[in-house]
Design a protein around this motif. Sequence first.
Motif, PDB file in Angstrom:
ATOM      1  N   VAL A 110       0.874  -1.181   0.000  1.00  0.00           N
ATOM      2  CA  VAL A 110       0.000   0.000   0.000  1.00  0.00           C
ATOM      3  C   VAL A 110       0.906   1.223   0.000  1.00  0.00           C
ATOM      4  CG1 VAL A 110      -1.753   1.314   1.266  1.00  0.00           C
ATOM      5  CG2 VAL A 110      -1.842  -1.180   1.281  1.00  0.00           C
ATOM      6  N   TYR A 111       0.715   2.108  -0.978  1.00  0.00           N
ATOM      7  CA  TYR A 111       1.499   3.339  -1.025  1.00  0.00           C
ATOM      8  C   TYR A 111       0.830   4.386  -0.128  1.00  0.00           C
ATOM      9  CZ  TYR A 111       3.568   1.689  -5.495  1.00  0.00           C
ATOM     10  OH  TYR A 111       4.207   1.007  -6.487  1.00  0.00           O
ATOM     11  N   VAL A 112       1.670   5.244   0.452  1.00  0.00           N
ATOM     12  CA  VAL A 112       1.132   6.289   1.331  1.00  0.00           C
ATOM     13  C   VAL A 112       2.073   7.501   1.287  1.00  0.00           C
ATOM     14  CG1 VAL A 112       2.214   5.217   3.389  1.00  0.00           C
ATOM     15  CG2 VAL A 112       0.310   6.788   3.702  1.00  0.00           C
ATOM     16  N   SER A 113       1.521   8.697   1.419  1.00  0.00           N
ATOM     17  CA  SER A 113       2.343   9.917   1.438  1.00  0.00           C
ATOM     18  C   SER A 113       3.382   9.804   2.549  1.00  0.00           C
ATOM     19  CB  SER A 113       1.475  11.148   1.707  1.00  0.00           C
ATOM     20  OG  SER A 113       0.431  11.235   0.773  1.00  0.00           O
ATOM     21  N   ASP A 114       4.596  10.258   2.244  1.00  0.00           N
ATOM     22  CA  ASP A 114       5.675  10.184   3.237  1.00  0.00           C
ATOM     23  C   ASP A 114       5.552  11.291   4.284  1.00  0.00           C
ATOM     24  OD1 ASP A 114       8.240   9.195   4.210  1.00  0.00           O
ATOM     25  OD2 ASP A 114       9.077  11.067   3.439  1.00  0.00           O
ATOM     26  N   LEU A 115       5.129  12.484   3.831  1.00  0.00           N
ATOM     27  CA  LEU A 115       5.035  13.609   4.765  1.00  0.00           C
ATOM     28  C   LEU A 115       3.620  13.651   5.323  1.00  0.00           C
ATOM     29  CD1 LEU A 115       6.743  15.860   5.945  1.00  0.00           C
ATOM     30  CD2 LEU A 115       5.954  17.369   4.140  1.00  0.00           C
ATOM     31  N   THR A 116       3.458  13.023   6.463  1.00  0.00           N
ATOM     32  CA  THR A 116       2.135  12.894   7.075  1.00  0.00           C
ATOM     33  C   THR A 116       2.310  12.595   8.547  1.00  0.00           C
ATOM     34  OG1 THR A 116      -0.015  11.781   6.923  1.00  0.00           O
ATOM     35  CG2 THR A 116       1.912  10.403   6.533  1.00  0.00           C
ATOM     36  N   PHE A 117       1.192  12.368   9.217  1.00  0.00           N
ATOM     37  CA  PHE A 117       1.178  11.930  10.613  1.00  0.00           C
ATOM     38  C   PHE A 117       1.114  10.391  10.600  1.00  0.00           C
ATOM     39  CE2 PHE A 117      -1.521  11.183  14.474  1.00  0.00           C
ATOM     40  CZ  PHE A 117      -0.586  11.576  15.394  1.00  0.00           C
ATOM     41  N   ALA A 118       1.716   9.776  11.606  1.00  0.00           N
ATOM     42  CA  ALA A 118       1.865   8.314  11.615  1.00  0.00           C
ATOM     43  C   ALA A 118       0.545   7.561  11.451  1.00  0.00           C
ATOM     44  CB  ALA A 118       2.532   7.881  12.921  1.00  0.00           C
ATOM     45  N   ALA A 119      -0.567   8.223  11.807  1.00  0.00           N
ATOM     46  CA  ALA A 119      -1.867   7.539  11.728  1.00  0.00           C
ATOM     47  C   ALA A 119      -2.228   7.160  10.294  1.00  0.00           C
ATOM     48  CB  ALA A 119      -2.960   8.433  12.306  1.00  0.00           C
ATOM     49  N   SER A 120      -1.609   7.809   9.292  1.00  0.00           N
ATOM     50  CA  SER A 120      -1.889   7.426   7.904  1.00  0.00           C
ATOM     51  C   SER A 120      -1.287   6.055   7.590  1.00  0.00           C
ATOM     52  CB  SER A 120      -1.268   8.437   6.919  1.00  0.00           C
ATOM     53  OG  SER A 120      -1.587   9.752   7.234  1.00  0.00           O
ATOM     54  N   VAL A 121      -0.281   5.654   8.348  1.00  0.00           N
ATOM     55  CA  VAL A 121       0.496   4.453   8.021  1.00  0.00           C
ATOM     56  C   VAL A 121       0.130   3.252   8.903  1.00  0.00           C
ATOM     57  CG1 VAL A 121       2.859   3.543   7.821  1.00  0.00           C
ATOM     58  CG2 VAL A 121       2.418   5.967   7.390  1.00  0.00           C
ATOM     59  N   GLN A 122      -0.150   3.539  10.170  1.00  0.00           N
ATOM     60  CA  GLN A 122      -0.332   2.424  11.119  1.00  0.00           C
ATOM     61  C   GLN A 122      -1.381   1.396  10.656  1.00  0.00           C
ATOM     62  OE1 GLN A 122       1.635   2.737  14.163  1.00  0.00           O
ATOM     63  NE2 GLN A 122       1.158   4.709  15.060  1.00  0.00           N
ATOM     64  N   PRO A 123      -2.527   1.839  10.082  1.00  0.00           N
ATOM     65  CA  PRO A 123      -3.525   0.828   9.691  1.00  0.00           C
ATOM     66  C   PRO A 123      -3.014  -0.143   8.627  1.00  0.00           C
ATOM     67  CG  PRO A 123      -4.513   3.021   9.742  1.00  0.00           C
ATOM     68  CD  PRO A 123      -3.038   3.209   9.880  1.00  0.00           C
ATOM     69  N   ILE A 124      -2.052   0.297   7.809  1.00  0.00           N
ATOM     70  CA  ILE A 124      -1.486  -0.610   6.795  1.00  0.00           C
ATOM     71  C   ILE A 124      -0.802  -1.768   7.522  1.00  0.00           C
ATOM     72  CG2 ILE A 124       0.138  -0.798   4.854  1.00  0.00           C
ATOM     73  CD1 ILE A 124      -0.128   2.281   4.498  1.00  0.00           C
ATOM     74  N   LEU A 125      -0.104  -1.427   8.597  1.00  0.00           N
ATOM     75  CA  LEU A 125       0.602  -2.459   9.366  1.00  0.00           C
ATOM     76  C   LEU A 125      -0.368  -3.300  10.198  1.00  0.00           C
ATOM     77  CD1 LEU A 125       3.671  -0.295  10.384  1.00  0.00           C
ATOM     78  CD2 LEU A 125       3.631  -2.128   8.703  1.00  0.00           C
ATOM     79  N   TYR A 126      -1.453  -2.678  10.678  1.00  0.00           N
ATOM     80  CA  TYR A 126      -2.438  -3.461  11.466  1.00  0.00           C
ATOM     81  C   TYR A 126      -2.916  -4.674  10.662  1.00  0.00           C
ATOM     82  CZ  TYR A 126      -3.215   0.805  14.348  1.00  0.00           C
ATOM     83  OH  TYR A 126      -3.079   1.909  15.150  1.00  0.00           O
ATOM     84  N   VAL A 127      -3.091  -4.487   9.326  1.00  0.00           N
ATOM     85  CA  VAL A 127      -3.640  -5.597   8.533  1.00  0.00           C
ATOM     86  C   VAL A 127      -2.532  -6.464   7.918  1.00  0.00           C
ATOM     87  CG1 VAL A 127      -5.809  -4.396   8.038  1.00  0.00           C
ATOM     88  CG2 VAL A 127      -3.929  -4.196   6.399  1.00  0.00           C
TER      89      VAL A 127
END
Length: 316
Positions: A9-26
């Motif tokens: 899953v691609y995600v913006s690099d400049l963001t708050f960690a909450a944009s990324v954590q759900p990718i790892l949850y699944v």
Amino acid sequence: MDIGEGDRVYVSDLTFAASVQPILYVGAEPVFIDSEPESWNMSPAALERALEQDKRAGRLPKAVIVVHLYGQSANMNALLKLTEAYGVPVIEDAAESLGANYGNRPSGAHGLMSVYSFNGNKIITTSGGGALVSDRPDLVERARKLATQGRDNAEHYQHSDLSYNYRMSNVLAGIGRGQLEVLSDRVAARRAIFERYVDGLSKIPGVGFQMEVEGSIGNRWLTVISLDPDEIALHPYQLMRSLKARGIETRPAWKPMQMQPLFSDIQFEPHMPDRAVSPGLFLTSLCLPSGSAMSVSEQEGVIEAVTDILASGGQS
Ligand SMILES: Cc1ncc(COP(=O)(O)O)c(C=O)c1O
């Protein structure tokens, strides 16, 4: 969306960690996509390169999460053209951009799904919580079920899926609905604050601002300035500390995800093959006070203090 173990899953690099954590949850694998220098949001050039490479490798991502940083829309036309060409759905992280517009439609109305945040620091708030929107009823229904302990449609308590308790209480939802009526006033107030900062500070050589992409109207949730190190010798943290000494609270810009200890071994696709943008934005930017209730005289005090500190090279 059926994203899980082994999916990218691609995600913006400049963001708050909450944009990324759900990718790892699944159990999926994030890939960080750099910013473009103008909008500070996801770089279409980096996205295109990542998609090309992954198509060749037979591992296209299952989704692209596009963040609208500080309330300004990403360059959606360019990004959607690419994701449509490669058949990859977009999820908009519109946590910061409620009330913004892109191409005459609300920010958050362009992807397959979008999320908004009503956290305490947002333009409207329910103290915590948020909303997911989509025009796909099946996805909304599935999300609603997963967020409410996964109750099956049965007379008794019956559960077939592992799920969560992510629902918002009706009291908090009521508080949020009430504030929807003043959302456009708040956007106007934040945009006026942004304009006053531009008027007051853009004449200082080396001070820059996040640009709005063509066809968009940001909510200017946060006004963030950048300090060009070729023109201004002061690090943003020195400015932050000097402002604090005068009773003015500012905040560092978001630290890119690829620089976070938690995500240090995750793939990053830079804006240009030999040029990353987001680390530079982090190292040169500062979030200024931007609350909707800020008075003109309070703001003039901030502008005066920033001008003064920069003019004295941090000595005042
Ligand atoms: C870009 C971004 N995504 C996601 C979130 C998470 O939202 P919440 O705090 O409502 O979970 C935030 C802020 O909190 C955010 O700024």
